[in-house]
Motif scaffolding. Structure first.
Motif, PDB file in Angstrom:
ATOM      1  N   HIS A 199      50.374  31.704  23.809  1.00 19.58           N
ATOM      2  CA  HIS A 199      49.998  32.036  25.184  1.00 19.58           C
ATOM      3  C   HIS A 199      49.921  33.549  25.327  1.00 19.58           C
ATOM      4  O   HIS A 199      50.874  34.200  25.725  1.00 19.58           O
ATOM      5  CB  HIS A 199      51.004  31.446  26.168  1.00 19.58           C
ATOM      6  CG  HIS A 199      50.589  31.635  27.600  1.00 19.58           C
ATOM      7  ND1 HIS A 199      49.614  30.876  28.183  1.00 19.58           N
ATOM      8  CD2 HIS A 199      51.001  32.516  28.549  1.00 19.58           C
ATOM      9  CE1 HIS A 199      49.455  31.255  29.441  1.00 19.58           C
ATOM     10  NE2 HIS A 199      50.278  32.257  29.683  1.00 19.58           N
ATOM     11  N   GLU A 200      48.829  34.114  24.955  1.00 22.33           N
ATOM     12  CA  GLU A 200      48.606  35.559  25.042  1.00 22.33           C
ATOM     13  C   GLU A 200      48.476  35.975  26.494  1.00 22.33           C
ATOM     14  O   GLU A 200      47.814  35.311  27.281  1.00 22.33           O
ATOM     15  CB  GLU A 200      47.320  35.921  24.299  1.00 22.33           C
ATOM     16  CG  GLU A 200      47.100  37.409  24.147  1.00 22.33           C
ATOM     17  CD  GLU A 200      47.874  37.984  22.977  1.00 22.33           C
ATOM     18  OE1 GLU A 200      48.072  39.199  22.971  1.00 22.33           O
ATOM     19  OE2 GLU A 200      48.275  37.220  22.101  1.00 22.33           O
ATOM     20  N   ALA A 201      49.149  37.065  26.879  1.00 22.07           N
ATOM     21  CA  ALA A 201      49.043  37.551  28.251  1.00 22.07           C
ATOM     22  C   ALA A 201      47.589  37.883  28.549  1.00 22.07           C
ATOM     23  O   ALA A 201      46.937  38.600  27.805  1.00 22.07           O
ATOM     24  CB  ALA A 201      49.914  38.796  28.437  1.00 22.07           C
ATOM     25  N   MET A 202      47.078  37.350  29.651  1.00 22.32           N
ATOM     26  CA  MET A 202      45.665  37.509  29.952  1.00 22.32           C
ATOM     27  C   MET A 202      45.372  38.918  30.457  1.00 22.32           C
ATOM     28  O   MET A 202      46.232  39.590  31.031  1.00 22.32           O
ATOM     29  CB  MET A 202      45.242  36.473  30.993  1.00 22.32           C
ATOM     30  CG  MET A 202      45.460  35.034  30.541  1.00 22.32           C
ATOM     31  SD  MET A 202      44.686  34.641  28.962  1.00 22.32           S
ATOM     32  CE  MET A 202      42.965  34.717  29.434  1.00 22.32           C
ATOM     33  N   ARG A 214      42.086  32.238  26.111  1.00 22.24           N
ATOM     34  CA  ARG A 214      43.248  32.822  25.448  1.00 22.24           C
ATOM     35  C   ARG A 214      42.868  33.353  24.063  1.00 22.24           C
ATOM     36  O   ARG A 214      43.335  34.409  23.635  1.00 22.24           O
ATOM     37  CB  ARG A 214      44.377  31.790  25.339  1.00 22.24           C
ATOM     38  CG  ARG A 214      45.070  31.506  26.659  1.00 22.24           C
ATOM     39  CD  ARG A 214      46.466  30.950  26.428  1.00 22.24           C
ATOM     40  NE  ARG A 214      46.436  29.618  25.853  1.00 22.24           N
ATOM     41  CZ  ARG A 214      46.444  28.497  26.567  1.00 22.24           C
ATOM     42  NH1 ARG A 214      46.472  28.566  27.889  1.00 22.24           N
ATOM     43  NH2 ARG A 214      46.436  27.321  25.978  1.00 22.24           N
ATOM     44  N   GLU A 215      42.004  32.607  23.374  1.00 24.46           N
ATOM     45  CA  GLU A 215      41.543  33.081  22.069  1.00 24.46           C
ATOM     46  C   GLU A 215      40.686  34.330  22.214  1.00 24.46           C
ATOM     47  O   GLU A 215      40.803  35.277  21.411  1.00 24.46           O
ATOM     48  CB  GLU A 215      40.749  31.971  21.372  1.00 24.46           C
ATOM     49  CG  GLU A 215      40.106  32.369  20.049  1.00 24.46           C
ATOM     50  CD  GLU A 215      41.095  32.761  18.971  1.00 24.46           C
ATOM     51  OE1 GLU A 215      40.660  33.302  17.943  1.00 24.46           O
ATOM     52  OE2 GLU A 215      42.318  32.525  19.165  1.00 24.46           O
ATOM     53  N   LEU A 216      39.837  34.371  23.238  1.00 20.91           N
ATOM     54  CA  LEU A 216      39.025  35.557  23.489  1.00 20.91           C
ATOM     55  C   LEU A 216      39.913  36.763  23.773  1.00 20.91           C
ATOM     56  O   LEU A 216      39.687  37.862  23.247  1.00 20.91           O
ATOM     57  CB  LEU A 216      38.077  35.299  24.664  1.00 20.91           C
ATOM     58  CG  LEU A 216      37.202  36.469  25.111  1.00 20.91           C
ATOM     59  CD1 LEU A 216      36.272  36.909  23.988  1.00 20.91           C
ATOM     60  CD2 LEU A 216      36.397  36.101  26.347  1.00 20.91           C
ATOM     61  N   THR A 217      40.941  36.577  24.593  1.00 28.20           N
ATOM     62  CA  THR A 217      41.873  37.657  24.899  1.00 28.20           C
ATOM     63  C   THR A 217      42.584  38.144  23.640  1.00 28.20           C
ATOM     64  O   THR A 217      42.767  39.351  23.434  1.00 28.20           O
ATOM     65  CB  THR A 217      42.905  37.179  25.930  1.00 28.20           C
ATOM     66  OG1 THR A 217      42.236  36.852  27.148  1.00 28.20           O
ATOM     67  CG2 THR A 217      43.943  38.253  26.209  1.00 28.20           C
ATOM     68  N   LEU A 222      43.286  42.454  19.569  1.00 28.29           N
ATOM     69  CA  LEU A 222      43.385  42.808  18.152  1.00 28.29           C
ATOM     70  C   LEU A 222      42.471  43.969  17.783  1.00 28.29           C
ATOM     71  O   LEU A 222      42.870  44.895  17.077  1.00 28.29           O
ATOM     72  CB  LEU A 222      43.045  41.587  17.288  1.00 28.29           C
ATOM     73  CG  LEU A 222      44.129  40.522  17.121  1.00 28.29           C
ATOM     74  CD1 LEU A 222      43.571  39.326  16.363  1.00 28.29           C
ATOM     75  CD2 LEU A 222      45.342  41.093  16.396  1.00 28.29           C
ATOM     76  N   VAL A 223      41.227  43.922  18.239  1.00 30.39           N
ATOM     77  CA  VAL A 223      40.237  44.894  17.768  1.00 30.39           C
ATOM     78  C   VAL A 223      40.090  46.102  18.691  1.00 30.39           C
ATOM     79  O   VAL A 223      39.587  47.143  18.261  1.00 30.39           O
ATOM     80  CB  VAL A 223      38.863  44.202  17.589  1.00 30.39           C
ATOM     81  CG1 VAL A 223      38.193  43.915  18.922  1.00 30.39           C
ATOM     82  CG2 VAL A 223      37.952  45.015  16.676  1.00 30.39           C
ATOM     83  N   ALA A 224      40.528  46.002  19.937  1.00 27.99           N
ATOM     84  CA  ALA A 224      40.313  47.095  20.895  1.00 27.99           C
ATOM     85  C   ALA A 224      40.876  48.431  20.436  1.00 27.99           C
ATOM     86  O   ALA A 224      40.209  49.464  20.569  1.00 27.99           O
ATOM     87  CB  ALA A 224      40.884  46.707  22.264  1.00 27.99           C
TER      88      ALA A 224
END
Length: 458
Positions: A199-202, A214-217, A222-224
Motif C-alpha cells: 500500500h504505497e502512500a498515494m 498504487r502500482e503507478l504511484t 522509484l524513477v522520479a
C-alpha cells in the motif's frame, strides 16, 4: 469532520470556512495569525508544539498547516516530513514564508497575506523569547544517509544559576524525558504512516487507491529522483501529463523549468525551430533569434507529448541530443550543451511503429529504445473503475471553486459505472461539467443530467 461555516455579518450569507492549524510556541504570533485568518473566513486551530498540532490535524479535516521555524518538542524538518506522508493533500507553509513544495491550497494567497501581516506586526519581549530556540539544531553529520536524524533540542527558559548539582541533574532529566516522549510520538506516527510495499502512500496528483494506481504511484516514486528518460504510455485522456508533472515535482529538478511541447500541435515545418530554437534570418519570417523548448528547460524537465507524431527527419536530431546532450539552433553553426531530463508520452503503440516494415514504420527503433529507458503505463479508466467515485468527487470539488458545489445522486453514480469510458478521465470531466450545467440551480446532478455525447436530447 465536515467543513464548518461562518456567517458574513455584512451580507448575512453563510460561507464555507476552511480549517488551518497553527503550530508555534509563540502565543503572540498565533494570536496575530488567528486574527488575520479569521478575518479571511478561516477556521483556526492552534497548537503550541508538534505533538499538539498532530492531534489537531486528526480532529479536523484541515486544508493547511502553518508551522513555525522552531518547535519546543519536535525537530521541524522531521515533523514536516511526517506530515507530508500522513497528509499529502494538505499544504504546509512555514511561518517565515517558505513554501514546502507539496500540495497547493486554492487560497494560498490568503495564507501568505496573513503570514506577512503577522511578521510585520511588532513583537513584545516575551513573544521574542518564546519564538527563539535555546540552541540551534546541529546539522546531520557529513555523509549521513537520508535516515539520519538531527538531534532534537528542547528549550531552556531563562533561569538563575543553580549551584546545587542535584537540582541541575533533575532539570536535565526532565528535559531528556520530554525529548524521549516527543521523539517516541514522532517515531510512532512515522511508522504508522510509512507506506508498505502493498500500500504505497498515494501522491496528491494520483486520485484513487485501486491496485493499478498504487502500482503507478510506486513506479513514479522509484524513477522520479533520477534523471532517467521516461516514456509514458496510455490511452488519450488518461492523464499522462499529470504523471509527467508528478515526476518533475518529486525530482531534484523541481525548482527548475518544466517545459511542455506537444509534437502533434505544431506544424512539421516549425517543429524543429520550436524544439531547438533558431537564429535571426534562419528562415523566412525569422526576424529575431528564439530560444527553443530544450534550451528553455535547462536544468529542469522537457515533456514531449505525443512523441509519436514527431517527423522521422527530426527524430534523428532528437536522438543526437539524447545521446550527447548537445543541441544546435536552426541556422547556427555552434553547438551548446544543456542539462535536461526528457519525459515523453504517447497514446500510440510506439514499439510497433518502430519495428514495422516499409511505409508503416514511422518511428526510429533506436530513438524508441533511447526514450523507453523506463516505460510507465497509465491505466485506462475502465481498468480502475474502483476509482470512479473518488475521481468524480475530486472533479466536482475542483468545479466547486468556480460554481456552486454539486453532488451526484445514487442513480447518477450508477449510470457513470455502467459506461465504458473510451475517453477516460478527460471524458469523465466533460460529462460531469455537462451534468453540472444541465442541473442548473439544483445542488444535485441526477441521472437525467448524465449524458454521454451530445448535451441535447434527440
Amino acid at each position: 469532520m465536515g467543513r464548518e461555516s461562518v456567517l458574513n455579518m455584512e451580507t448575512g450569507e453563510v460561507a464555507a470556512a476552511r480549517t488551518v492549524v497553527l503550530a508555534s510556541a509563540d502565543a503572540a504570533l498565533r494570536q496575530r495569525l488567528r486574527t488575520s485568518l479569521t478575518g479571511l473566513r478561516w477556521q483556526v486551530r492552534e497548537a503550541s508544539g508538534g505533538a499538539e498540532a498532530m492531534a489537531q490535524l486528526e480532529d479536523a479535516r484541515s486544508e493547511a498547516l502553518l508551522v513555525d521555524s522552531w518547535l519546543p518538542d519536535l525537530e521541524v524538518g522531521e515533523f514536516a516530513s511526517v506530515i507530508r506522508v500522513m497528509y499529502p493533500a494538505m499544504e504546509l507553509l512555514r511561518v517565515d514564508g517558505g513554501v514546502d513544495g507539496g500540495a497547493r491550497s486554492s487560497r494560498r494567497n490568503e495564507l501568505l497575506h496573513a503570514l506577512r501581516e503577522a511578521q510585520n506586526a511588532p513583537l513584545n519581549d516575551t513573544a521574542a523569547w518564546a519564538a527563539a530556540p535555546a540552541s540551534v539544531p546541529e546539522p546531520a553529520p557529513a555523509g549521513a544517509g537520508p535516515g539520519t536524524r538531527a538531534p532534537i533540542r528542547m528549550p531552556s527558559p531563562p533561569r538563575k544559576d543553580v549551584d546545587q548539582d542535584g537540582e541541575r541533574e533533575r532539570e536535565e532529566q526532565i528535559r531528556l524525558e520530554s525529548t524521549r516522549q516527543a521523539l517516541g510520538f514522532l517515531l510512532g506516527r512515522e511508522e504508522a504512516a510509512r507506506p508498505t510495499a502493498k500500500h504505497e502512500a498515494m501522491l496528491p496528483e494520483m486520485i484513487g487507491a485501486s491496485e493499478p494506481m498504487r502500482e503507478l504511484t510506486r513506479l513514479i516514486r522509484l524513477v522520479a529522483p533520477r534523471s532517467t528518460t521516461v516514456l509514458i504510455e496510455g490511452e488519450t485522456g488518461t492523464g499522462k501529463e499529470v504523471v509527467a508533472r508528478a515526476l518533475h515535482r518529486l525530482s531534484e529538478r523541481a525548482g527548475k523549468p518544466f517545459a511542455v511541447l506537444n509534437c502533434a500541435a505544431i506544424p512539421e515545418a516549425l517543429l524543429e525551430a520550436e524544439l531547438f530554437g533558431h537564429t535571426r534570418g534562419a528562415f523566412t519570417g525569422a526576424v529575431h533569434s528564439r530560444t527553443g523548448r530544450i534550451e528553455a528547460a535547462h536544468g529542469g524537465t522537457l515533456f514531449l507529448d505525443e512523441i509519436g507524431e514527431m517527423p522521422m527527419a527530426l527524430q534523428a536530431k532528437m536522438l543526437r541530443f539524447l545521446e550527447c546532450g548537445e543541441l544546435q539552433r536552426v541556422g547556427d553553426n555552434e553547438t551548446m550543451r544543456v542539462d535536461v531530463r526528457v519525459i515523453a508520452a504517447t497514446h500510440q503503440p510506439l514499439e510497433k511503429l518502430a519495428t514495422s516494415v516499409g511505409a508503416e514504420r514511422t518511428f526510429r527503433l533506436d530513438l524508441y529504445h533511447r526514450l523507453a529507458v523506463f516505460p510507465i503505463e497509465v491505466p485506462a479508466l475502465r481498468d480502475r473503475m474502483d476509482d470512479l467515485g473518488s475521481l468524480a468527487e475530486h472533479i466536482l470539488e475542483q468545479m466547486g471553486q468556480e460554481m456552486p458545489r454539486k453532488r451526484l445522486t445514487l442513480d447518477a453514480e450508477a449510470k457513470l459505472h455502467e459506461h465504458s469510458w473510451p475517453g477516460n478521465v478527460r471524458e469523465l470531466m466533460h460529462v460531469l461539467e455537462r451534468g453540472a450545467i444541465l442541473a442548473g440551480d439544483k445542488m444535485e446532478i441526477g441521472e437525467d443530467e448524465i449524458r454521454f455525447g451530445r448535451a441535447t436530447r434527440g
